[in-house]
Motif scaffolding. Structure first.
Motif, short mmCIF file in Angstrom:
data_model
loop_
_atom_site.label_atom_id
_atom_site.label_comp_id
_atom_site.label_asym_id
_atom_site.label_seq_id
_atom_site.Cartn_x
_atom_site.Cartn_y
_atom_site.Cartn_z
N ALA A 49 0.86 -1.20 0.00
CA ALA A 49 0.00 0.00 0.00
C ALA A 49 0.89 1.24 0.00
CB ALA A 49 -0.90 -0.01 1.23
N ASN A 50 0.44 2.29 -0.69
CA ASN A 50 1.26 3.51 -0.69
C ASN A 50 1.09 4.27 0.62
OD1 ASN A 50 -1.02 5.21 -0.85
ND2 ASN A 50 -1.07 5.06 -3.08
N ALA A 51 1.84 5.36 0.75
CA ALA A 51 1.86 6.08 2.02
C ALA A 51 0.48 6.59 2.41
CB ALA A 51 2.85 7.24 1.92
N ALA A 52 -0.23 7.17 1.46
CA ALA A 52 -1.55 7.74 1.77
C ALA A 52 -2.51 6.63 2.21
CB ALA A 52 -2.10 8.46 0.54
N GLN A 53 -2.42 5.48 1.56
CA GLN A 53 -3.31 4.36 1.93
C GLN A 53 -2.97 3.84 3.33
OE1 GLN A 53 -2.21 2.06 -1.53
NE2 GLN A 53 -4.14 2.47 -2.56
N ARG A 54 -1.69 3.78 3.65
CA ARG A 54 -1.31 3.28 4.99
C ARG A 54 -1.74 4.26 6.08
NH1 ARG A 54 4.25 2.68 5.31
NH2 ARG A 54 4.56 3.84 3.39
N VAL A 55 -1.65 5.55 5.79
CA VAL A 55 -2.11 6.55 6.76
C VAL A 55 -3.63 6.46 6.93
CG1 VAL A 55 -2.36 9.02 7.23
CG2 VAL A 55 -0.18 8.12 6.40
N ALA A 56 -4.33 6.29 5.83
CA ALA A 56 -5.80 6.20 5.91
C ALA A 56 -6.21 5.00 6.77
CB ALA A 56 -6.39 6.06 4.49
N MET A 57 -5.48 3.88 6.64
CA MET A 57 -5.80 2.71 7.47
C MET A 57 -5.51 2.99 8.94
SD MET A 57 -4.72 -0.55 5.11
CE MET A 57 -3.14 0.02 4.51
N LEU A 58 -4.39 3.66 9.20
CA LEU A 58 -4.08 4.00 10.60
C LEU A 58 -5.16 4.92 11.18
CD1 LEU A 58 -0.23 4.41 10.26
CD2 LEU A 58 -1.34 3.04 12.02
N ARG A 59 -5.57 5.92 10.42
CA ARG A 59 -6.60 6.84 10.94
C ARG A 59 -7.91 6.10 11.20
NH1 ARG A 59 -3.98 11.47 10.98
NH2 ARG A 59 -2.90 12.28 9.14
N GLY A 66 -8.06 7.70 22.93
CA GLY A 66 -7.19 8.86 23.08
C GLY A 66 -5.74 8.54 23.40
N ARG A 67 -5.37 7.26 23.50
CA ARG A 67 -3.99 6.92 23.88
C ARG A 67 -3.04 6.88 22.69
NH1 ARG A 67 -2.79 4.55 28.67
NH2 ARG A 67 -4.54 3.94 29.99
N LEU A 68 -3.54 6.41 21.56
CA LEU A 68 -2.70 6.19 20.38
C LEU A 68 -3.03 7.23 19.31
CD1 LEU A 68 -3.20 2.30 19.98
CD2 LEU A 68 -1.62 3.51 21.50
N ALA A 69 -1.98 7.79 18.71
CA ALA A 69 -2.17 8.77 17.63
C ALA A 69 -1.25 8.39 16.48
CB ALA A 69 -1.84 10.16 18.14
N VAL A 70 -1.46 9.00 15.33
CA VAL A 70 -0.58 8.76 14.19
C VAL A 70 0.28 10.01 13.96
CG1 VAL A 70 -2.37 9.39 12.49
CG2 VAL A 70 -0.48 7.97 11.79
N ASP A 71 1.54 9.80 13.62
CA ASP A 71 2.46 10.89 13.34
C ASP A 71 3.08 10.63 11.97
OD1 ASP A 71 4.78 12.53 13.17
OD2 ASP A 71 4.96 12.61 15.35
N THR A 72 2.82 11.51 11.03
CA THR A 72 3.20 11.25 9.62
C THR A 72 4.51 11.95 9.22
OG1 THR A 72 1.83 13.10 8.91
CG2 THR A 72 0.80 10.93 8.91
N ARG A 73 5.29 12.39 10.17
CA ARG A 73 6.47 13.20 9.81
C ARG A 73 7.44 12.48 8.88
NH1 ARG A 73 8.85 15.61 14.61
NH2 ARG A 73 6.80 15.32 15.52
N GLU A 74 7.59 11.16 9.04
CA GLU A 74 8.57 10.47 8.19
C GLU A 74 8.10 10.40 6.74
OE1 GLU A 74 9.81 6.74 9.88
OE2 GLU A 74 11.04 7.77 11.37
N LEU A 75 6.80 10.44 6.55
CA LEU A 75 6.27 10.40 5.19
C LEU A 75 6.42 11.75 4.51
CD1 LEU A 75 2.96 8.45 5.91
CD2 LEU A 75 5.13 7.54 5.05
N GLU A 76 6.54 12.79 5.31
CA GLU A 76 6.63 14.14 4.76
C GLU A 76 8.07 14.52 4.41
OE1 GLU A 76 4.46 15.91 7.95
OE2 GLU A 76 2.71 14.79 7.24
N ARG A 77 9.02 13.70 4.89
CA ARG A 77 10.43 13.96 4.63
C ARG A 77 10.82 13.26 3.33
NH1 ARG A 77 13.31 11.31 9.22
NH2 ARG A 77 12.36 12.74 10.68
#
Ligand code: ATP
Length: 211
Positions: A49-59, A66-77
């Motif tokens: 899956a591409n980056a956007a698809q993997r983020v969509a699944m995480l979201r 409220g304990r777990l969040a997603v941080d996409t900084r590595e995808l933006e680099r």
């Protein structure tokens, strides 16, 4: 101080093994956990899956808690995302707050192949998550590095910004993304190995069914 824990991976796709161990680590450490999808994992083949698809699944997976969040900084680099760079960036942002890098036992055994791996201990603690089916034979260089760093109680970890290693005994769940990709490619439906939010939209798992 309440630690910030980072759980990196390809999350191709995120599964209940990831979510359950991240959740339990959050409880054991009394930490906020950020799941951090990697863009170009230095040691791994390209994800299905591409980056956007993997983020969509995480979201989709992380709703209504409220304990777990997603941080996409590595995808933006651009370029490879080395963990040491990510943790150094977080260190600059978070001041003296304890940072904990969460790693599954299989990935931890391979730590000496990571870029500037010994420098990781200068910026973060490491929390090693037990994983079934993993014979964690640690290389000598890693054993030597962690000998004086091991701690048993999360309180020690909370009192320092970095430098310790703690084993986190989380409920063993023998789930892997590899197995899930195989099942989906065979046309099977691994419904209860994945968070239910991934089944709301049939397009979400399509990259694996067509692989
Ligand atoms: P793949 O099968 O594609 O290698 P994976 O299921 O191992 O994927 P990754 O995204 O590569 O998942 O893993 C990210 C992190 O999660 C790694 O540190 C890995 O050790 C850990 N991890 C994954 N699944 C589990 C599990 N069931 N129990 C404990 N740790 C896990």
């Amino acid at each position: 101080m309440r630690p910030l824990a980072i759980f990196g991976g390809t999350f191709d796709p995120v599964h209940l093994g990831h979510l359950s161990v991240a959740w339990e680590a959050s409880e054991l450490l009394d930490a906020d956990v950020r799941l951090m999808p990697a863009s170009v994992p230095p040691h791994r083949p390209a994800p299905t899956a591409n980056a956007a698809q993997r983020v969509a699944m995480l979201r989709a997976a992380l709703q209504k808690q409220g304990r777990l969040a997603v941080d996409t900084r590595e995808l933006e680099r651009s370029g490879p995302s080395y963990t040491i760079d990510t943790l150094s960036e977080l260190r600059a942002e978070q001041g003296d707050r304890p940072l904990v890098l969460l790693i599954g036992a299989d990935a931890f055994a391979g730590l000496p192949s990571w870029h500037r791996w010994q420098a990781l201990f200068e910026v973060a603690h490491i929390g090693v998550l037990s994983r079934p089916g993993v014979e964690a034979e640690l290389p000598a260089a890693l054993l030597a590095e962690i000998a004086a760093r091991r701690v048993d109680d999360a309180a020690t970890l909370r009192s320092l910004p970095a430098g310790k290693v703690i084993e986190l005994s989380v409920t063993p769940l023998e789930i892997s993304a590899t197995r899930i990709r195989e099942l989906l490619a065979e046309g099977r439906d691994p419904r209860y190995l994945l968070p239910c939010g991934l089944f709301d939209d049939p397009a979400v798992l399509a990259p694996y069914r067509n692989a």
